[in-house]
Design an enzyme around this catalytic site. Sequence first.
Site, PDB file in Angstrom:
ATOM      1  CG  PHE A 135      36.891  88.668  72.212  1.00  0.00           C
ATOM      2  CD1 PHE A 135      36.579  90.056  71.759  1.00  0.00           C
ATOM      3  CD2 PHE A 135      36.000  87.838  72.682  1.00  0.00           C
ATOM      4  CE1 PHE A 135      35.491  90.341  71.916  1.00  0.00           C
ATOM      5  CE2 PHE A 135      34.546  88.452  72.509  1.00  0.00           C
ATOM      6  CZ  PHE A 135      34.464  89.555  71.942  1.00  0.00           C
ATOM      7  CG  ASP A 212      39.534  84.098  68.795  1.00  0.00           C
ATOM      8  OD1 ASP A 212      39.240  84.577  67.484  1.00  0.00           O
ATOM      9  OD2 ASP A 212      39.012  84.333  69.730  1.00  0.00           O
ATOM     10  CE1 TYR A 237      30.011  87.745  65.394  1.00  0.00           C
ATOM     11  CE2 TYR A 237      29.269  85.506  65.787  1.00  0.00           C
ATOM     12  CZ  TYR A 237      30.028  86.559  66.253  1.00  0.00           C
ATOM     13  OH  TYR A 237      30.598  86.578  67.149  1.00  0.00           O
ATOM     14  CE  LYS A 238      34.341  89.057  65.359  1.00  0.00           C
ATOM     15  NZ  LYS A 238      33.436  89.990  65.911  1.00  0.00           N
ATOM     16  NE  ARG A 386      36.061  96.853  66.630  1.00  0.00           N
ATOM     17  CZ  ARG A 386      35.641  95.676  67.107  1.00  0.00           C
ATOM     18  NH1 ARG A 386      36.478  95.086  67.618  1.00  0.00           N
ATOM     19  NH2 ARG A 386      34.548  95.141  66.920  1.00  0.00           N
TER      20      ARG A 386
END
Length: 413
Positions: A135, A212, A237-238, A386
């Site tokens: 990322f 991560d 928050y996912k 995605r």
Amino acid sequence: MIRTGLDDDLDPGPRDEADPLSHLRSRFVGAQSPLVYLDGNSLGRPLTVTAARLAEFVTGEWGTRLIRGWDERWMELPTTLGDDLGPVVLGAAPGQVAVSDSTTVWLYKLLRAGVDAQLRRDPRRTEIVVDTDNFPTDRYVAEGIAAERGCTVRWVEVAAHEGLTPELLAEALGERTNVVVLSHVAYRSAYLAPVPALAELTHASGGLLLLDVCHSAGSVPVELDAWGVDLAVGCTYKYLDGGPGSPALGYVAARHHGTLAQPVQGWMGHAEPFAMGPGYRPAAGIRGFLSGTPPILGMLAMQDMLALLEEAGIEAVRAKSVALTDYAVALSDAWLAPLGVTLASPRDAERRGGHVTLSHPRMREVVAALWADDVLPDYRDPHGLRVGLSPLSTSFEEVHRGLASVRALLQPD
């Protein structure tokens, strides 16, 4: 039951009927609306009970307890919430997880702490190992710390539809290895890294592993303690539904407490924060990795999702996630592959996290058109749509409608 005109194995109706977690979907705000939400791996839907929790907090704890709230609960919330997260989604024993800051700040603090500890142990360990498809934040932070500490980044080239394999990592490791920075689930391809093997290789070289878990925590089982992970970071928050900008989590294995010194020395990480003394003395354990005042409001929503994840069980959540992504792949094979779409994620579910990326040169314009029609996946270069499937809030019928919309936009006029 929805009838699609397809073979029975592509009909979403029986899947939703057989889904043992389907009854939980009604607990999410908007889950029964016509909107198709295929971006749960970027921002989760809120739970309906969270609205009441937030309102009660404003009129209760905040409104009536005021400053007393810090003494009564808020000061300890970063670590008590961390201890709650540990067994449910992280495979971490108490005292090793805290919630605060952002993912970027946690990355900086823990990577810098690990790098400095390794340099103290052996000044020749000057290589931070990162794969080229990690990322962006992870890569940027690694580059910045390398520049600060006189180190270099050892880049590992990986295929965009895959990720860091043991074979590729082994070639990059050596006597200069400092810290390996690894994503459990790759943000583009959803490649699911074999963390135990990668951790073993890293430790055999004398390095530390920073994991991560942003795209896995709450969707894919994580076993930080059992895997021998040294350090970990993740957003909330996912799949943890903490809400926009909710604080991140940080993990420091107990064996490193007292030997790693975090670089952002704030009052909240002091052994006696209210002594307001002239010098910094870190608190013991994970609390010593805190920095500033914790964002209490941002911690409330994830408490509701954590309770739901505990009720459902992470293994059942993973089974639903695999079923959803397998279904998305099957629909893509049947509908989209004839239109030139290719799968940019591992086909084997055991090597894939909770999302699927579909590639086509027109995907950027397709995603824009989908958003205008209340179908919400997201776009990732190059040419990737995605499909992010949050197991507890997404139905098979929703996946079916979403990919039918993609097919309609790609079909020739």
